[in-house]
Design an enzyme around this catalytic site. Structure first.
Site, mmCIF file in Angstrom:
data_model
loop_
_atom_site.group_PDB
_atom_site.id
_atom_site.type_symbol
_atom_site.label_atom_id
_atom_site.label_comp_id
_atom_site.label_asym_id
_atom_site.label_seq_id
_atom_site.Cartn_x
_atom_site.Cartn_y
_atom_site.Cartn_z
ATOM 1 N N CYS A 2 116.238 87.806 149.736
ATOM 2 C CA CYS A 2 116.654 86.628 148.976
ATOM 3 C C CYS A 2 117.111 87.081 147.599
ATOM 4 O O CYS A 2 116.638 88.073 147.064
ATOM 5 C CB CYS A 2 115.557 85.586 148.802
ATOM 6 S SG CYS A 2 114.872 84.989 150.337
ATOM 7 N N ARG A 27 121.160 90.812 149.684
ATOM 8 C CA ARG A 27 119.701 90.681 149.745
ATOM 9 C C ARG A 27 119.272 89.641 150.773
ATOM 10 O O ARG A 27 118.074 89.481 151.048
ATOM 11 C CB ARG A 27 119.156 90.278 148.381
ATOM 12 C CG ARG A 27 119.410 91.295 147.297
ATOM 13 C CD ARG A 27 118.856 90.801 145.996
ATOM 14 N NE ARG A 27 117.413 90.803 145.994
ATOM 15 C CZ ARG A 27 116.662 91.694 145.364
ATOM 16 N NH1 ARG A 27 117.222 92.647 144.672
ATOM 17 N NH2 ARG A 27 115.350 91.644 145.418
ATOM 18 N N TRP A 74 117.099 84.874 152.875
ATOM 19 C CA TRP A 74 116.776 85.620 154.098
ATOM 20 C C TRP A 74 115.518 84.957 154.638
ATOM 21 O O TRP A 74 114.452 85.019 154.025
ATOM 22 C CB TRP A 74 116.522 87.091 153.784
ATOM 23 C CG TRP A 74 116.337 87.925 155.013
ATOM 24 C CD1 TRP A 74 117.312 88.473 155.783
ATOM 25 C CD2 TRP A 74 115.096 88.325 155.602
ATOM 26 N NE1 TRP A 74 116.757 89.175 156.831
ATOM 27 C CE2 TRP A 74 115.400 89.100 156.747
ATOM 28 C CE3 TRP A 74 113.763 88.099 155.298
ATOM 29 C CZ2 TRP A 74 114.427 89.655 157.569
ATOM 30 C CZ3 TRP A 74 112.787 88.649 156.119
ATOM 31 C CH2 TRP A 74 113.120 89.421 157.235
ATOM 32 N N ASN A 102 112.132 83.825 145.523
ATOM 33 C CA ASN A 102 112.296 85.076 146.251
ATOM 34 C C ASN A 102 110.905 85.628 146.504
ATOM 35 O O ASN A 102 110.146 85.797 145.551
ATOM 36 C CB ASN A 102 113.130 86.027 145.363
ATOM 37 C CG ASN A 102 113.213 87.430 145.901
ATOM 38 O OD1 ASN A 102 112.977 87.654 147.091
ATOM 39 N ND2 ASN A 102 113.543 88.378 145.041
ATOM 40 N N GLY A 103 110.536 85.877 147.756
ATOM 41 C CA GLY A 103 109.194 86.407 148.048
ATOM 42 C C GLY A 103 108.460 85.506 149.020
ATOM 43 O O GLY A 103 109.067 84.693 149.722
ATOM 44 N N GLU A 486 117.734 108.969 162.456
ATOM 45 C CA GLU A 486 118.541 108.235 161.469
ATOM 46 C C GLU A 486 119.869 107.778 162.096
ATOM 47 O O GLU A 486 120.315 106.648 161.863
ATOM 48 C CB GLU A 486 118.768 109.127 160.237
ATOM 49 C CG GLU A 486 119.670 108.562 159.170
ATOM 50 C CD GLU A 486 119.200 107.235 158.546
ATOM 51 O OE1 GLU A 486 118.077 106.786 158.820
ATOM 52 O OE2 GLU A 486 120.014 106.644 157.818
ATOM 53 N N LYS A 490 121.065 103.889 162.432
ATOM 54 C CA LYS A 490 122.352 103.407 161.913
ATOM 55 C C LYS A 490 123.108 102.658 163.011
ATOM 56 O O LYS A 490 123.647 101.598 162.768
ATOM 57 C CB LYS A 490 123.238 104.562 161.410
ATOM 58 C CG LYS A 490 122.848 105.248 160.149
ATOM 59 C CD LYS A 490 123.025 104.440 158.892
ATOM 60 C CE LYS A 490 121.785 103.651 158.593
ATOM 61 N NZ LYS A 490 120.819 104.238 157.736
ATOM 62 N N GLU A 493 121.454 99.312 163.974
ATOM 63 C CA GLU A 493 121.439 98.376 162.847
ATOM 64 C C GLU A 493 122.775 97.644 162.671
ATOM 65 O O GLU A 493 122.788 96.440 162.423
ATOM 66 C CB GLU A 493 121.115 99.195 161.596
ATOM 67 C CG GLU A 493 120.858 98.409 160.351
ATOM 68 C CD GLU A 493 120.422 99.322 159.200
ATOM 69 O OE1 GLU A 493 120.716 100.530 159.221
ATOM 70 O OE2 GLU A 493 119.794 98.800 158.272
ATOM 71 N N HIS A 509 110.281 114.402 179.718
ATOM 72 C CA HIS A 509 108.970 113.753 179.833
ATOM 73 C C HIS A 509 109.098 112.247 179.981
ATOM 74 O O HIS A 509 108.131 111.518 179.778
ATOM 75 C CB HIS A 509 108.097 114.107 178.617
ATOM 76 C CG HIS A 509 107.832 115.576 178.500
ATOM 77 N ND1 HIS A 509 107.030 116.256 179.381
ATOM 78 C CD2 HIS A 509 108.307 116.494 177.635
ATOM 79 C CE1 HIS A 509 107.011 117.539 179.057
ATOM 80 N NE2 HIS A 509 107.780 117.713 177.998
ATOM 81 N N LYS A 608 118.903 93.758 152.532
ATOM 82 C CA LYS A 608 118.877 95.076 151.911
ATOM 83 C C LYS A 608 117.487 95.458 151.384
ATOM 84 O O LYS A 608 116.960 96.504 151.699
ATOM 85 C CB LYS A 608 119.901 95.112 150.771
ATOM 86 C CG LYS A 608 120.037 96.458 150.082
ATOM 87 C CD LYS A 608 120.678 97.468 150.992
ATOM 88 C CE LYS A 608 120.782 98.838 150.388
ATOM 89 N NZ LYS A 608 121.083 99.855 151.403
HETATM 90 O O1 M6R Z 1 114.657 100.417 149.804
HETATM 91 P P1 M6R Z 1 113.939 101.266 150.825
HETATM 92 O O2 M6R Z 1 114.473 102.642 150.923
HETATM 93 O O3 M6R Z 1 112.440 101.252 150.591
HETATM 94 O O4 M6R Z 1 114.180 100.523 152.194
HETATM 95 C C1 M6R Z 1 113.548 100.952 153.364
HETATM 96 C C2 M6R Z 1 114.223 100.395 154.595
HETATM 97 O O5 M6R Z 1 114.149 98.993 154.591
HETATM 98 C C3 M6R Z 1 115.689 100.798 154.685
HETATM 99 O O6 M6R Z 1 115.837 102.170 154.623
HETATM 100 C C4 M6R Z 1 116.305 100.291 156.007
HETATM 101 O O7 M6R Z 1 115.713 100.919 157.084
HETATM 102 C C5 M6R Z 1 117.808 100.507 155.983
HETATM 103 N N1 M6R Z 1 118.483 99.260 156.163
HETATM 104 C C6 M6R Z 1 118.295 101.444 157.032
HETATM 105 O O8 M6R Z 1 119.667 101.630 156.973
#
Ligand code: M6R
Length: 613
Positions: A2, A27, A74, A102-103, A486, A490, A493, A509, A608
Site C-alpha cells: 500500500c 507498492r 494491496w 498502510n499496514g 532465483e 523470476k 513471479e 530423487h 514491492k
Molecule cells: O525488500 P526485500 O528484499 O526484503 O524483499 C524481499 C522479497 O519480498 C522480494 O525479494 C521478492 O521476493 C521479490 N519480488 C522477488 O523478485
C-alpha cells in the site's frame, strides 16, 4: 505494501495526489482512492476505483482542494473492491473522519466489536475502517483530530502508517507512523506526506523521515511533530539524494527492463569504495565493524524472496573462502521457530526495501535470543532495517520499482562478496596476492555484466518457446543452485509459469518424473568443478525427452543438439560467476512475460515492499 500520500498545497493538491499514487503504485495496485476537504462547505469529497490509479484519475479529474489524502491498495483484509478501497470514512454528529492506512491493525476484530457496540456501522471488510470510527468516537467526545489520533495510535496494535482529515477541521491533516515508513516533504508554504520518497521528489527534495510512533499535524501554518510520549519534538530535514530521473522510465518499456540494464552501473556504484581501495577493510561495513567482525564465530543470514537467494549464494562463498560456518534461513520461518543462538553469531539481514516485516521481525527476534552482532545489507538508507542494525552496508542500486527484484539482487551479491573477502582476510585466509587478484576481478565486474547483457537477442528467441508452457524446471549445482532458484522465482513471479528449482543432483530423487517434452528444463552451467556432474544430470533429462535450455560459460565444451539449446556466455568468472549467470535468467523471465503479455512491473497479487506478515 500500500502507498499513502497527502498534502496541504498552496493551490490544488489533487494533481500531486494522483502523481504521488502513480509513483507508489508499485507498492500495491488493486484499488486506489482519494479524499479532499472543502473548507467552504465543510464537506469531504471522495473518489475510489478498483484497479489502477489511471482509473481514479479519470474519476477525480474535476476535484479541487488544498487539503487531501490518497491511497493505493494491496489487499490484506477484504477483497479488492470499491467498498474496500481507501479512504475509509466515519460519519455522524455532523462531521466526517477519513483515513488512509498502510499496514495491518492486528486488534481490529476486537476494536470492531467494541465500536459496533457503540453504534458504529461498518461499510467494508478492512481492518482500516476501525481507525476512522475510533478517531470519530474520540472527536465526538471532544478531542481534536490530533488528540484523537494520538489516543487512537496507542490503542491500535500492529504496524501502520496512517493519514487522516476531518470535515470539521478542513485545514488540518494528521498522520502517524508505527512500524511502517512515513515521510514529510517540505515545500514553499506547502507540505506533503508519503510512505516513500519517490512520491515526493517532484515537489521537493527537503524531507523529514518520521521516527517510530511520531504523530504529526500539518496546517497552513506549518508542521508540528509529537513523539511517542505526545511531547512536541524536532525532526531534522534531509535533502534527498533521489533524482527525479532515477524513478522515471526513460527510454525503457518497463522498470524491470530498465533495472536489468542498470546493473552494471548499480554494481559499480555499490563497489565504489571497494574498487577505489588498494585493500579490503572491515570499515566498509561501518565504523564499528573493525571491532565487531574479528569477534564473529559464525554467521546466520535472514532474508525473504530474492534477498534469501542472495543469502544462499553467500553461504557458499563465506564457507569456502572465509571458512566461517554460515547458515541461511527464511526470515518468516526463523521468527517463529525456537532456535539456539550461539555466542559470537553475526546475524545478517538482507533486504532491498529495508521494510520487509518478516525480516525486521526476524532481526528483532534474534536480539531477544541474545544476538549482539548485527549487520544489514540494504538498498534504502533511511529504512527501518538500516536503523535496527549495528553494522550496515548500503547497496547503491538506486530505486528499484519493478516488483521483480533484479539490480537489488546483484548489488546484494556484490556486497556479500565484499563481506566474504573481509571475513577471509580477518581469518588469515586471504593472502595479499589473492586479495589483489579478487579486487581486480571485482573492478572488472561491471564491464562483465555489460558484456553478458549482450545475450538479450538470443534469450528473446528462447523466450518464444516458453510462452505456451505451464511448468518448467531450473537446475543448478553448488553456488549456482541458488541462482537456479532465483531464475525460477523470476519466471513464476512475472510470467505465471510454474517454475521449480532443484539442485541438479536431486533430479533423480523425484522431480525427474515430471520431465517430458512439455516441461522445459533450464540449466545454469558454469565451467566450474561441478560441470561434469551437471552434464550427467542433463543427460538424464535428455534421455527422458526433456527439452534443455542451457546457459553455459563460453569455455564449456557443450554444444547444441536436437532438444538441447546451449547459449554460450563469457569465459568462467570464478567466484563471481553467480552474479553473471543470473542475468540471462532475468532476461528470460522478462521476455517470456512480454510474449505472454502479463503486467511485467506489477504482477498479479504481488507488491514491492512486503510490510505485512
Ligand atoms: O525488500 P526485500 O528484499 O526484503 O524483499 C524481499 C522479497 O519480498 C522480494 O525479494 C521478492 O521476493 C521479490 N519480488 C522477488 O523478485
Amino acid at each position: 505494501m500500500c502507498g499513502i500520500v497527502g498534502a496541504i498545497a498552496r493551490d490544488n493538491c489533487v494533481p500531486f495526489l494522483i502523481d504521488g499514487l502513480k509513483r507508489l503504485e508499485y507498492r500495491g495496485y488493486d484499488s486506489a482512492g482519494l479524499a479532499i476537504a472543502q473548507p467552504d462547505t465543510h464537506a469531504i469529497e471522495r473518489a475510489r476505483s478498483v484497479g489502477r490509479v489511471a482509473e481514479l484519475e479519470q474519476q477525480a479529474g474535476s476535484l479541487r482542494a488544498r487539503l487531501g489524502i490518497a491511497h493505493t491498495r494491496w489487499a490484506t483484509h477484504g477483497v479488492p473492491s470499491e467498498r474496500n478501497a481507501h479512504p475509509h470514512m466515519s460519519e455522524g454528529n455532523g462531521f466526517t473522519v477519513t483515513v488512509v492506512h498502510n499496514g495491518i491493525i492486528e486488534n481490529h476484530d476486537e476494536m470492531r466489536r467494541d465500536l459496533q457496540a457503540s453504534g458504529y456501522v461498518f461499510h467494508s471488510d478492512t481492518d482500516t475502517e476501525v481507525i476512522a470510527h475510533l478517531v470519530h468516537r474520540h472527536m465526538s467526545g471532544g478531542l481534536s483530530l490530533l488528540q484523537s489520533v494520538q489516543t487512537a495510535s496507542g490503542q491500535l496494535h500492529g504496524a501502520f502508517a496512517i493519514a487522516l482529515i476531518a470535515s470539521n477541521t478542513p485545514d488540518t491533516l494528521v498522520a502517524a507512523r508505527k512500524g511502517a515508513p512515513l515521510l514529510v516533504g517540505i515545500g514553499q508554504g506547502e507540505w506533503f506526506i508519503a510512505s516513500d520518497a519517490s512520491a515526493l521528489i517532484t515537489q521537493t527534495r527537503e524531507m523529514v523521515y518520521l521516527e517510530e510512533s511520531d504523530v504529526i499535524c500539518l496546517q497552513p501554518t506549518g508542521l508540528s511533530v509529537y513523539d511517542r510520549k505526545g511531547q512536541a519534538a524536532q525532526r531534522k530535514s534531509v535533502i534527498s539524494q533521489l533524482s527525479a530521473d532515477s524513478v522515471e522510465l526513460g527510454p525503457y518499456q518497463h522498470y524491470m527492463q530498465k533495472e536489468i540494464f542498470e546493473q552494471s552501473g548499480a554494481i559499480a556504484a555499490t563497489l565504489e569504495m571497494v574498487s577505489n581501495a588498494s585493500a579490503i577493510s572491515p570499515q566498509l561495513f561501518g565504523a564499528e565493524a573493525a571491532d565487531v567482525l574479528p569477534k564473529v564465530q559464525q554467521i546466520l543470514i535472514l532474508a525473504c524472496g530474492t534477498s534469501y537467494h542472495a543469502a544462499s549464494v553467500a553461504r557458499y562463498w563465506l564457507e569456502s573462502v572465509a571458512g566461517i560456518q554460515t547458515t541461511v534461513e527464511i526470515a518468516s520461518e526463523y521468527r517463529y521457530r525456537d532456535s539456539v543462538c550461539l555466542p559470537g553469531t553475526l546475524v545478517i539481514t538482507i533486504s532491498q526495501s529495508g521494510e520487509t516485516a518478516d525480516t525486521l521481525a526476524a532481526l528483532e527476534h534474534s536480539k531477544t535470543l541474545g544476538v549482539e552482532y548485527t549487520l544489514s545489507i540494504c538498498n534504502v538508507p533511511e529504512s527501518a532495517l538500516i536503523r535496527a542494525s549495528k553494522l550496515k552496508f548500503l547497496t547503491r542500486a538506486g530505486p528499484e520499482i519493478g516488483v521483480a527484484s533484479t539490480k537489488a539482487f546483484t548489488t546484494q551479491l556484490a556486497a556479500l562478496f565484499t563481506l566474504t573477502l573481509v571475513m577471509a582476510k580477518l581469518r588469515q585466509r586471504l593472502p595479499a596476492e589473492h586479495e589483489a587478484e579478487l579486487l581486480t576481478e571485482l573492478r572488472h565486474l561491471p564491464a562483465a555484466v555489460s558484456k553478458v547483457l549482450e545475450c538479450e537477442p538470443e534469450v528473446k528467441q528462447w523466450a518464444q518457446r516458453f510462452a505456451d508452457k505451464h511448468h518448467s524446471l531450473f537446475l543448478g549445482r553448488g553456488v549456482h543452485y541458488p541462482i537456479a532458484m532465483e531464475g525460477a522465482l523470476k519466471l513464476k513471479e512475472i510470467s505465471y509459469i510454474h517454475a521449480e528449482a532443484y539442485a541438479a543432483g536431486e533430479l533423480k530423487h523425484g522431480p525427474l518424473a515430471l520431465v517430458d517434452a512439455d516441461m522445459p528444463v533450464v540449466a545454469v552451467a558454469p565451467n566450474d568443478t561441478l560441470i561434469e556432474k551437471l552434464k550427467s544430470n542433463l543427460q538424464e533429462v535428455s534421455a527422458r525427452g526433456g527439452e534443455l535450455f542451457v546457459f553455459a560459460d563460453r569455455d564449456t565444451k557443450m554444444q547444441s543438439a536436437p532438444g538441447v539449446h546451449v547459449m554460450k556466455l563469457l569465459d568462467h568468472a570464478g567466484l563471481l560467476s553467480p552474479i553473471l549467470h543470473v542475468i540471462p535468467l532475468q532476461l528470460l523471465s522478462y521476455h517470456v512475460a512480454l510474449v505472454k503479455g502479463t503486467d511485467v512491473d506489477k504482477p498479479r497479487n504481488l507488491a514491492k515492499s512486503v510490510t505485512v506478515e
